[in-house]
Design an enzyme around this catalytic site. Sequence first.
Site, mmCIF file in Angstrom:
data_model
loop_
_atom_site.group_PDB
_atom_site.id
_atom_site.type_symbol
_atom_site.label_atom_id
_atom_site.label_comp_id
_atom_site.label_asym_id
_atom_site.label_seq_id
_atom_site.Cartn_x
_atom_site.Cartn_y
_atom_site.Cartn_z
ATOM 1 N N CYS A 115 0.818 -1.230 0.000
ATOM 2 C CA CYS A 115 0.000 0.000 0.000
ATOM 3 C C CYS A 115 0.844 1.269 0.000
ATOM 4 O O CYS A 115 0.389 2.320 -0.433
ATOM 5 C CB CYS A 115 -0.926 0.017 1.203
ATOM 6 S SG CYS A 115 -1.907 -1.465 1.318
ATOM 7 N N HIS A 262 -3.935 6.889 1.264
ATOM 8 C CA HIS A 262 -4.146 5.580 0.646
ATOM 9 C C HIS A 262 -5.552 5.108 1.014
ATOM 10 O O HIS A 262 -5.955 5.209 2.173
ATOM 11 C CB HIS A 262 -3.092 4.590 1.144
ATOM 12 C CG HIS A 262 -3.501 3.169 0.986
ATOM 13 N ND1 HIS A 262 -3.880 2.643 -0.237
ATOM 14 C CD2 HIS A 262 -3.646 2.163 1.893
ATOM 15 C CE1 HIS A 262 -4.219 1.376 -0.064
ATOM 16 N NE2 HIS A 262 -4.092 1.065 1.205
ATOM 17 N N ASN A 292 -10.095 -1.056 -2.073
ATOM 18 C CA ASN A 292 -8.677 -0.793 -1.788
ATOM 19 C C ASN A 292 -7.844 -1.353 -2.945
ATOM 20 O O ASN A 292 -7.809 -2.566 -3.155
ATOM 21 C CB ASN A 292 -8.328 -1.479 -0.461
ATOM 22 C CG ASN A 292 -6.876 -1.302 -0.048
ATOM 23 O OD1 ASN A 292 -6.023 -0.957 -0.858
ATOM 24 N ND2 ASN A 292 -6.595 -1.567 1.213
HETATM 25 O O1 UT7 Z 1 -4.532 -1.321 2.833
HETATM 26 C C1 UT7 Z 1 -3.737 -1.840 3.848
HETATM 27 C C2 UT7 Z 1 -4.214 -1.459 5.157
HETATM 28 N N1 UT7 Z 1 -5.482 -2.123 5.435
HETATM 29 C C3 UT7 Z 1 -6.253 -1.618 6.340
HETATM 30 O O2 UT7 Z 1 -5.939 -0.589 6.896
HETATM 31 C C4 UT7 Z 1 -7.503 -2.371 6.697
HETATM 32 C C5 UT7 Z 1 -7.713 -2.285 8.185
HETATM 33 N N2 UT7 Z 1 -8.823 -3.087 8.693
HETATM 34 C C6 UT7 Z 1 -10.105 -2.883 8.364
HETATM 35 O O3 UT7 Z 1 -10.405 -2.085 7.510
HETATM 36 C C7 UT7 Z 1 -11.163 -3.614 9.145
HETATM 37 O O4 UT7 Z 1 -10.558 -4.299 10.214
HETATM 38 C C8 UT7 Z 1 -11.988 -4.605 8.292
HETATM 39 C C9 UT7 Z 1 -12.908 -3.841 7.378
HETATM 40 C C10 UT7 Z 1 -11.079 -5.490 7.501
HETATM 41 C C11 UT7 Z 1 -12.847 -5.483 9.181
HETATM 42 O O5 UT7 Z 1 -13.693 -4.686 9.975
HETATM 43 P P1 UT7 Z 1 -13.781 -4.963 11.525
HETATM 44 O O6 UT7 Z 1 -14.743 -3.988 12.066
HETATM 45 O O7 UT7 Z 1 -12.394 -4.940 12.082
HETATM 46 O O8 UT7 Z 1 -14.435 -6.389 11.579
HETATM 47 P P2 UT7 Z 1 -13.876 -7.720 12.241
HETATM 48 O O9 UT7 Z 1 -12.756 -8.290 11.454
HETATM 49 O O10 UT7 Z 1 -13.645 -7.476 13.713
HETATM 50 O O11 UT7 Z 1 -15.119 -8.685 12.114
HETATM 51 C C12 UT7 Z 1 -16.344 -8.409 12.798
HETATM 52 C C13 UT7 Z 1 -17.346 -9.474 12.428
HETATM 53 C C14 UT7 Z 1 -16.826 -10.893 12.579
HETATM 54 O O12 UT7 Z 1 -17.881 -11.700 13.031
HETATM 55 P P3 UT7 Z 1 -18.000 -12.091 14.585
HETATM 56 O O13 UT7 Z 1 -16.724 -12.812 14.907
HETATM 57 O O14 UT7 Z 1 -18.130 -10.797 15.314
HETATM 58 O O15 UT7 Z 1 -19.214 -12.943 14.618
HETATM 59 C C15 UT7 Z 1 -16.467 -11.293 11.176
HETATM 60 O O16 UT7 Z 1 -16.537 -12.684 10.951
HETATM 61 O O17 UT7 Z 1 -17.720 -9.335 11.051
HETATM 62 C C16 UT7 Z 1 -17.536 -10.586 10.383
HETATM 63 N N3 UT7 Z 1 -17.127 -10.314 8.997
HETATM 64 C C17 UT7 Z 1 -18.012 -10.105 8.006
HETATM 65 N N4 UT7 Z 1 -19.360 -10.108 7.990
HETATM 66 C C18 UT7 Z 1 -19.956 -9.831 6.810
HETATM 67 C C19 UT7 Z 1 -15.876 -10.180 8.504
HETATM 68 N N5 UT7 Z 1 -15.934 -9.900 7.193
HETATM 69 C C20 UT7 Z 1 -17.253 -9.843 6.861
HETATM 70 C C21 UT7 Z 1 -17.935 -9.571 5.665
HETATM 71 N N6 UT7 Z 1 -19.286 -9.594 5.698
HETATM 72 N N7 UT7 Z 1 -17.302 -9.292 4.516
#
Ligand code: UT7
Length: 335
Positions: A115, A262, A292
Amino acid sequence: MIRTKIAGVGHYVPENVVTNHDLEKLMDTSDAWIQERTGIKERRWALPGSDDNPSVMGTRASQMAMKNAGIEADEIDFIIFATLSPDYYFPGPGVMVQDQLGIKEIGALDVRNQCSGFIYGLSVADQFIRTGTYKNILLIGSELHSGGLDKTTRGRGVSVIFGDGAGAVVLQPTQEEGKGVLTTHLHSEGKHAKELALLGPSTSHWVPEIIEKNDPDDLSYYPYMNGNFVFKHAVTRFGEVIGEALQATGYQTSDIDLLIPHQANLRISQYLQQKMGLKEDQVFNNIQKYGNTTAASIPIALSEALQEGKLKNGDLLCLAAFGSGFTWGSTLIRW
Ligand code: UT7
């Protein structure tokens, strides 16, 4: 004093639009979840069999950048290509752009900083331009993520986020008072290398080994992201590295006319905007349309910001990135 200016910008994205509703048909996800957590509404995923590979997309973005700079391909004297999704394991796509553009045998450098690749590439180009080594550098960020994503529910935490596309700039020397790249800042923290990574196929996970094991639970050939962990580091590092660029140049946050971060997550951009006390129109975002696109996100956003008249002569532009490695960086440019 010689500084580096961005003389032309271009971008290219595949035609195929994939909406969040399209993804609902592939995996257990929802438009509401994706928009709420990331701000993304749709992304471009190259159609299988199309010629939209990273080098071709990079070449198309470069053609637009050269047109906008008013130069021909044979005037380019160095190529820098940033990507995490090269056409081949080796050689890197820089040489393919050299060939596709029919340019004489100039140098072509491949940058592997995910990135942050565009900022790293810009920093390298800036050194060459300020020392008088090169006069027209083509800097490209291009990514083809769609072919390598796990598009099942298992991979939804990563696959809904990433999109395909390319952006490019032509960099030239300028002696116009106060104009051009004022400062660049680069960082890395390799102890977090595996928090956002694709580990195989590689020299750690050779293809014959993967084939021999034939293990359906071996996910090493899909990108992995520890989302929460990456998010927390991203918001901290973005703030730090922008502050570093301001400190190096003696500017304040309020002097920034446009920040193009980014495009990792709209929530990260909005957090930065609030923390820095910037107005909504001082931060450019287009992740809503493209997801992204890693090394391509900043030049695509820059190209669209220019098309939309968001950047004027004399503006102070800040670019900043954070991502896999971890790597992060920033630059301030007087436009
Ligand atoms: O470009 C390089 C740098 N990248 C970044 O900066 C990305 C940084 N991270 C993020 O943007 C976020 O962490 C994400 C968007 C990737 C994820 O969001 P989050 O709020 O951190 O969600 P999470 O990973 O904590 O997941 C929350 C819940 C989980 O379910 P449980 O365990 O709470 O039941 C996941 O399984 O959301 C679930 N989940 C989804 N649900 C529906 C994860 N992905 C999805 C999805 N659709 N696509």
